[in-house]
Design an enzyme around this catalytic site. Sequence first.
Site, short mmCIF file in Angstrom:
data_model
loop_
_atom_site.label_atom_id
_atom_site.label_comp_id
_atom_site.label_asym_id
_atom_site.label_seq_id
_atom_site.Cartn_x
_atom_site.Cartn_y
_atom_site.Cartn_z
CD GLU A 192 -34.16 -34.00 -12.26
OE1 GLU A 192 -34.04 -33.86 -11.03
OE2 GLU A 192 -33.19 -34.09 -13.03
CB CYS A 196 -30.16 -37.03 -15.34
SG CYS A 196 -31.01 -38.61 -15.57
#
Length: 222
Positions: A105, A2
Amino acid sequence: MCGRFALTLPAEAMVQLFGAAPANDLPVLPNWNICPTNAVHAVLSEAGTRHLASLRWGFLPVWYTSPSDGPLLINARAETVAEKPAFRQAARARRCLIPASGFYEWTKDGAGNRLPWYIHPREGDLAAFAGIWQDWTSAEGDTLSTCAIVTTQANEALGPIHHRMPVTVAAPDWGLWLGEAGHGAARLMRPAPDDLFAAHRVDPRVNSNRAEGPELIEPFGG
């Protein structure tokens, strides 16, 4: 992993949701593009009292002589967090929750261009990522409170976008992760259910860590 996330819920709402006393130096919200080394909101539990605190996103091991002394540790792998010298003490005794409205992402197209995706809860306004934290003290005696997000293998729904995802702690398990409900936090370090998150493409502007604004999380068809 992340590497970027967003948080749009007001601090007052998080204080009520987590039952936490707010610090005076909380970061400004909303923030649609939270980047490594930024200050982030985190829920800590100390002596049975929860606090909504500000932590630097980028965990600093005690042996670092400066914040740039080694790799930038924004994530800690669930599979090894209890074993790595940098993280193991924090994994046992200093766990936190890091609120997020969603995270980003990237995939790549055939030409190698980075294509950003925004991943967010299907229901509700907030996810609580598992985190660890630690105070780091400089040689001059200055203290910096730092954190990392714990990640695990992606579930089947998000696997086509990225092979890792944040460990997401459900509300009934917040106390267990924070150390308020005894032992067993390790069992929480697993992929989220496939139906927890939805994902959509967003504007490549978010590829820049300087980009700002609510349009960063809006669906992008280009």
